[in-house]
Scaffold this active site. Structure first.
Site, PDB file in Angstrom:
ATOM      1  N   HIS A  20      25.146  63.284  57.309  1.00 12.43           N
ATOM      2  CA  HIS A  20      25.130  62.607  58.608  1.00 12.43           C
ATOM      3  C   HIS A  20      26.624  62.831  59.126  1.00 12.43           C
ATOM      4  O   HIS A  20      27.670  63.508  58.645  1.00 12.43           O
ATOM      5  CB  HIS A  20      24.973  61.245  58.365  1.00 12.43           C
ATOM      6  CG  HIS A  20      25.670  60.316  57.894  1.00 12.43           C
ATOM      7  ND1 HIS A  20      26.788  59.995  58.055  1.00 12.43           N
ATOM      8  CD2 HIS A  20      25.310  59.551  56.760  1.00 12.43           C
ATOM      9  CE1 HIS A  20      27.412  59.241  57.079  1.00 12.43           C
ATOM     10  NE2 HIS A  20      26.376  58.973  56.262  1.00 12.43           N
ATOM     11  N   HIS A  23      29.776  62.274  56.872  1.00  8.43           N
ATOM     12  CA  HIS A  23      30.013  63.196  55.973  1.00  8.43           C
ATOM     13  C   HIS A  23      30.553  64.521  57.034  1.00  8.43           C
ATOM     14  O   HIS A  23      31.632  65.346  56.460  1.00  8.43           O
ATOM     15  CB  HIS A  23      28.817  63.893  55.415  1.00  8.43           C
ATOM     16  CG  HIS A  23      28.150  62.907  54.705  1.00  8.43           C
ATOM     17  ND1 HIS A  23      26.883  62.597  54.838  1.00  8.43           N
ATOM     18  CD2 HIS A  23      28.375  62.096  53.590  1.00  8.43           C
ATOM     19  CE1 HIS A  23      26.299  61.573  53.924  1.00  8.43           C
ATOM     20  NE2 HIS A  23      27.420  61.123  53.327  1.00  8.43           N
ATOM     21  N   CYS A 128      28.391  47.285  41.925  1.00 10.09           N
ATOM     22  CA  CYS A 128      27.385  47.972  43.144  1.00 10.09           C
ATOM     23  C   CYS A 128      26.912  49.425  42.825  1.00 10.09           C
ATOM     24  O   CYS A 128      27.877  50.283  42.960  1.00 10.09           O
ATOM     25  CB  CYS A 128      28.028  47.567  44.494  1.00 10.09           C
ATOM     26  SG  CYS A 128      27.005  48.257  45.780  1.00 10.09           S
ATOM     27  N   CYS A 131      27.848  51.507  46.113  1.00 16.98           N
ATOM     28  CA  CYS A 131      29.393  52.184  46.108  1.00 16.98           C
ATOM     29  C   CYS A 131      29.774  52.760  44.870  1.00 16.98           C
ATOM     30  O   CYS A 131      30.748  53.319  44.787  1.00 16.98           O
ATOM     31  CB  CYS A 131      30.220  50.712  45.970  1.00 16.98           C
ATOM     32  SG  CYS A 131      29.976  49.697  47.430  1.00 16.98           S
ATOM     33  N   CYS A 145      27.648  42.375  47.672  1.00 11.47           N
ATOM     34  CA  CYS A 145      28.698  43.573  47.850  1.00 11.47           C
ATOM     35  C   CYS A 145      29.220  43.406  49.271  1.00 11.47           C
ATOM     36  O   CYS A 145      28.596  43.547  50.359  1.00 11.47           O
ATOM     37  CB  CYS A 145      27.893  44.865  47.810  1.00 11.47           C
ATOM     38  SG  CYS A 145      28.907  46.386  48.252  1.00 11.47           S
ATOM     39  N   HIS A 148      27.848  46.912  51.349  1.00 11.86           N
ATOM     40  CA  HIS A 148      26.351  47.065  51.286  1.00 11.86           C
ATOM     41  C   HIS A 148      25.615  45.628  51.945  1.00 11.86           C
ATOM     42  O   HIS A 148      24.758  45.846  52.053  1.00 11.86           O
ATOM     43  CB  HIS A 148      25.631  47.491  50.161  1.00 11.86           C
ATOM     44  CG  HIS A 148      26.167  49.101  49.948  1.00 11.86           C
ATOM     45  ND1 HIS A 148      27.165  49.316  49.182  1.00 11.86           N
ATOM     46  CD2 HIS A 148      25.617  50.289  50.481  1.00 11.86           C
ATOM     47  CE1 HIS A 148      27.186  50.665  49.315  1.00 11.86           C
ATOM     48  NE2 HIS A 148      26.124  51.270  50.144  1.00 11.86           N
ATOM     49  N   LYS A 292      27.732  49.485  63.278  1.00  8.90           N
ATOM     50  CA  LYS A 292      27.905  50.023  62.002  1.00  8.90           C
ATOM     51  C   LYS A 292      26.786  51.211  61.870  1.00  8.90           C
ATOM     52  O   LYS A 292      25.348  50.791  62.140  1.00  8.90           O
ATOM     53  CB  LYS A 292      27.718  48.924  60.891  1.00  8.90           C
ATOM     54  CG  LYS A 292      28.221  49.702  59.655  1.00  8.90           C
ATOM     55  CD  LYS A 292      28.142  48.540  58.384  1.00  8.90           C
ATOM     56  CE  LYS A 292      28.579  49.067  57.057  1.00  8.90           C
ATOM     57  NZ  LYS A 292      27.803  49.829  56.329  1.00  8.90           N
ATOM     58  N   LYS A 295      21.316  53.418  58.160  1.00 15.49           N
ATOM     59  CA  LYS A 295      19.944  54.136  57.809  1.00 15.49           C
ATOM     60  C   LYS A 295      18.836  53.037  58.236  1.00 15.49           C
ATOM     61  O   LYS A 295      17.928  53.480  59.132  1.00 15.49           O
ATOM     62  CB  LYS A 295      19.661  54.664  56.395  1.00 15.49           C
ATOM     63  CG  LYS A 295      18.913  55.933  56.528  1.00 15.49           C
ATOM     64  CD  LYS A 295      19.342  56.707  55.398  1.00 15.49           C
ATOM     65  CE  LYS A 295      18.459  55.985  54.400  1.00 15.49           C
ATOM     66  NZ  LYS A 295      18.677  56.664  52.868  1.00 15.49           N
TER      67      LYS A 295
HETATM   68  N1  MSP Z   1      30.961  60.746  46.391  1.00 22.66           N
HETATM   69  C1  MSP Z   1      31.813  59.953  46.798  1.00 22.66           C
HETATM   70  C2  MSP Z   1      33.174  60.725  47.065  1.00 22.66           C
HETATM   71  C3  MSP Z   1      33.724  61.376  45.916  1.00 22.66           C
HETATM   72  S1  MSP Z   1      35.216  62.342  46.266  1.00 22.66           S
HETATM   73  C4  MSP Z   1      35.744  62.730  44.658  1.00 22.66           C
HETATM   74  C5  MSP Z   1      31.498  59.367  48.182  1.00 22.66           C
HETATM   75  N2  MSP Z   1      30.517  59.929  48.914  1.00 22.66           N
HETATM   76  S2  MSP Z   1      29.649  59.611  50.183  1.00 22.66           S
HETATM   77  O1  MSP Z   1      28.589  60.735  50.289  1.00 22.66           O
HETATM   78  O2  MSP Z   1      29.330  58.437  50.158  1.00 22.66           O
HETATM   79  O3  MSP Z   1      30.827  59.664  51.290  1.00 22.66           O
HETATM   80  C6  MSP Z   1      31.533  60.625  51.637  1.00 22.66           C
HETATM   81  C7  MSP Z   1      32.570  60.255  52.598  1.00 22.66           C
HETATM   82  O4  MSP Z   1      31.887  60.172  53.705  1.00 22.66           O
HETATM   83  C8  MSP Z   1      33.505  59.250  52.579  1.00 22.66           C
HETATM   84  O5  MSP Z   1      34.750  60.037  52.874  1.00 22.66           O
HETATM   85  C9  MSP Z   1      33.292  58.292  53.749  1.00 22.66           C
HETATM   86  O6  MSP Z   1      34.316  57.799  54.129  1.00 22.66           O
HETATM   87  C10 MSP Z   1      32.619  59.126  54.676  1.00 22.66           C
HETATM   88  N3  MSP Z   1      31.623  58.359  55.602  1.00 22.66           N
HETATM   89  C11 MSP Z   1      30.415  57.796  55.405  1.00 22.66           C
HETATM   90  N4  MSP Z   1      30.144  57.240  56.441  1.00 22.66           N
HETATM   91  C12 MSP Z   1      30.942  57.288  57.306  1.00 22.66           C
HETATM   92  C13 MSP Z   1      31.193  56.854  58.899  1.00 22.66           C
HETATM   93  N5  MSP Z   1      30.445  56.135  59.390  1.00 22.66           N
HETATM   94  N6  MSP Z   1      32.341  57.326  59.388  1.00 22.66           N
HETATM   95  C14 MSP Z   1      33.236  58.266  58.679  1.00 22.66           C
HETATM   96  N7  MSP Z   1      33.035  58.543  57.585  1.00 22.66           N
HETATM   97  C15 MSP Z   1      32.134  57.914  56.735  1.00 22.66           C
HETATM   98  O7  MSP Z   1      31.810  58.448  48.856  1.00 22.66           O
END
Ligand code: MSP
Length: 478
Positions: A20, A23, A128, A131, A145, A148, A292, A295
């Site tokens: 999304h 990412h 959690c 997380c 958490c 979450h 926020k 999903k």
């Molecule tokens: N797998 C771990 C990261 C390991 S790195 C060695 C992880 N993965 S994640 O898929 O949950 O999220 C990855 C990234 O997406 C994080 O940097 C997180 O900040 C970012 N984001 C997820 N939702 C977000 C927003 N709503 N806005 C901006 N970035 C966000 O964490």
């Protein structure tokens, strides 16, 4: 002179769902920096990938009645596909299930164990799975958490611990001596305060499931998913002639995962005797129409939706123009469409289409480009180096305004002044090169049409004369 190396990483994402906007944000940011460094002539290595072990992924696979590996194998292409659509030019897509990565994780675990920094014990406390993080009673909100807001699991299991507490002083010294280690500065202060309060040793293995990398010194245990995941940045440089890229120049991450990167990661590396990354930049979070991203409440912008609003380049542009990189931002379709129409279509698109049409009709004559004096290239370089992408875009767009005003003032459609037209065409070259990190496919179209190479050094060289034709519309208004 040897080319300077530049190694940038995005986080590796949990492939438990499709990618999304959150990412996409970090990945595009890494792409912007990678492309910027490429046009500056640097030797770039850009790493992204997926974080595939742990209970969270195992649970997600179970929900779909799939074997865990089959499950991740089915989701990884969705990430690769999303990055392709967003024009992300990475050098390696690492998966923590890759054999070279697993080998390095085991090696480092053994090294840290041999050093005496890992000891057996029992973990009793909160965890959690969403997380993949341990929490203390103090962190919880009504027993839930803090991220979450779901009921938290209580764990009681045998575990190996990493002596994180031993590194408290060294970490504080690192932050003090190296002001750029954690960026932006406000985030560094948070981490310093957190570490000053004292660090607890970290449970780095689990025994109640087995989807992970087993500990080389005790195969009943699998490594804690973060210990495994963080090492991806290092393991990706161990093979295929990539050694020269370590240490990483910057790890780009979201602010939610800063503690893992700014506390645990350097402590792990110190223990293993590996050089530390130069910098960690934590960006802000996106909300969706001020709420926020969630999903369950249907407030997720997935990559296909993001692109479908106004196209890839407009989406990339919006994310970096609308909000300073270190701060939280709000995503709305309306705001994206407005920037697409008012800035990309009306300012940039119009400039390119008017100038190309006039040049096609009247031709150009080479001359000094006085307009270029109004473009503060040094300032833009500094803004890129300081991750101030919104301000860099502001500067570039201020120059686009200068060019548009110049056309209005000089009226080349009446005067047919070939020198004025040359100045404008040469200025479009500068604009196209500087915008390339953000809107690469548009820049490529402009470069082809005006006949220049996308290379930073070309900005100051005068544009070579070639036949220029009126352009197709770069950004259709919505
Ligand atoms: N797998 C771990 C990261 C390991 S790195 C060695 C992880 N993965 S994640 O898929 O949950 O999220 C990855 C990234 O997406 C994080 O940097 C997180 O900040 C970012 N984001 C997820 N939702 C977000 C927003 N709503 N806005 C901006 N970035 C966000 O964490």
């Amino acid at each position: 002179m040897a080319r300077k190396k530049f190694y940038v990483t995005s986080p590796i994402y949990y492939p438990n769902d499709i990618p999304h906007i959150g990412h996409a944000y970090t990945t595009i940011a890494a792409d912007v920096l990678a492309r910027w460094n490429k046009i500056k002539g640097n030797n770039v290595f850009f790493l992204t990938g997926t974080d595939e072990h742990g209970k969270k992924i195992e649970n997600a696979a179970k929900k779909q009645n799939k074997k865990t590996k089959e499950f991740v194998d089915s989701l990884v292409p969705k990430f690769e596909d999303a990055w392709k659509k967003l024009n992300i030019d990475y050098d390696r897509f690492i998966r923590t299930t890759d054999s070279d990565h697993k080998k390095i994780v085991k090696k480092i675990l053994q090294k840290v164990y041999d050093k005496g920094d890992i000891y057996p014990g029992k973990y009793e406390g909160f965890y959690c799975t969403g997380c993949e993080a341990y929490y203390t009673e103090r962190d919880l909100e009504d027993g839930c958490c803090p991220i979450h807001k779901t009921k938290i699991e209580k764990l009681k299991e045998e575990s190996y611990f990493f002596k994180l507490s031993k590194y408290q002083k060294k970490l504080l010294e690192l932050y003090r001596k190296n002001q750029n280690f954690i960026l932006p500065e406000s985030r560094a202060r948070e981490i310093v305060n957190f570490v000053k309060e004292g660090l607890r040793d970290l449970s780095i293995s689990r025994t109640n499931f087995d989807w992970g990398i087993s500990l080389p010194f005790d195969s009943k245990h699998v490594a804690y998913v973060w210990f495994d995941a963080l090492l991806n940045y290092y393991s990706a440089t161990k093979e295929g002639g990539k050694q020269k890229f370590w240490p990483a120049d910057v790890h780009l991450i979201g602010r939610d995962i800063l503690r893992f990167h700014a506390v645990i990661w350097p402590a792990m590396l110190m223990s293993a005797g590996i050089e530390l990354p130069k910098s960690i930049f934590a960006h802000g979070w996106w909300t969706f129409d001020k709420e926020k991203i969630s999903k369950s409440r249907g407030r997720v912008v997935n990559v296909d939706e993001l692109i479908s609003i106004a196209g890839v380049d407009s989406a990339r542009y919006f994310l970096f123009r609308a909000t300073p990189f270190g701060q939280d931002g709000d995503f709305s379709e309306k705001a994206l469409v407005e920037r697409h129409n008012n800035e990309l279509a009306d300012k940039l698109g119009n400039l390119v289409s008017r100038v190309s049409a006039l040049v096609e009709k009247n031709g150009i004559v080479k001359c000094q480009n006085k307009l270029l004096k109004k473009l503060n290239i040094k300032k833009i370089e500094k803004l890129f180096e300081d991750y101030e992408f919104d301000k860099a875009l502001n500067e570039i767009f201020a120059f686009i305004d200068v060019c548009n005003e110049y056309i209005q003032a000089k009226k080349p459609w009446e005067t047919k002044d070939k020198k004025v037209l040359y100045e404008l065409a040469d200025s479009i070259k500068a604009i196209g090169i500087l915008l390339y990190p953000f809107i690469p496919s548009t820049s490529e179209k402009i470069a082809k049409q005006f006949g220049f190479k996308i290379d930073f050094k070309e900005i100051k060289k005068l544009l070579k004369i070639k036949k220029i034709k009126k352009s197709e519309i770069l950004f259709k208004k919505i």
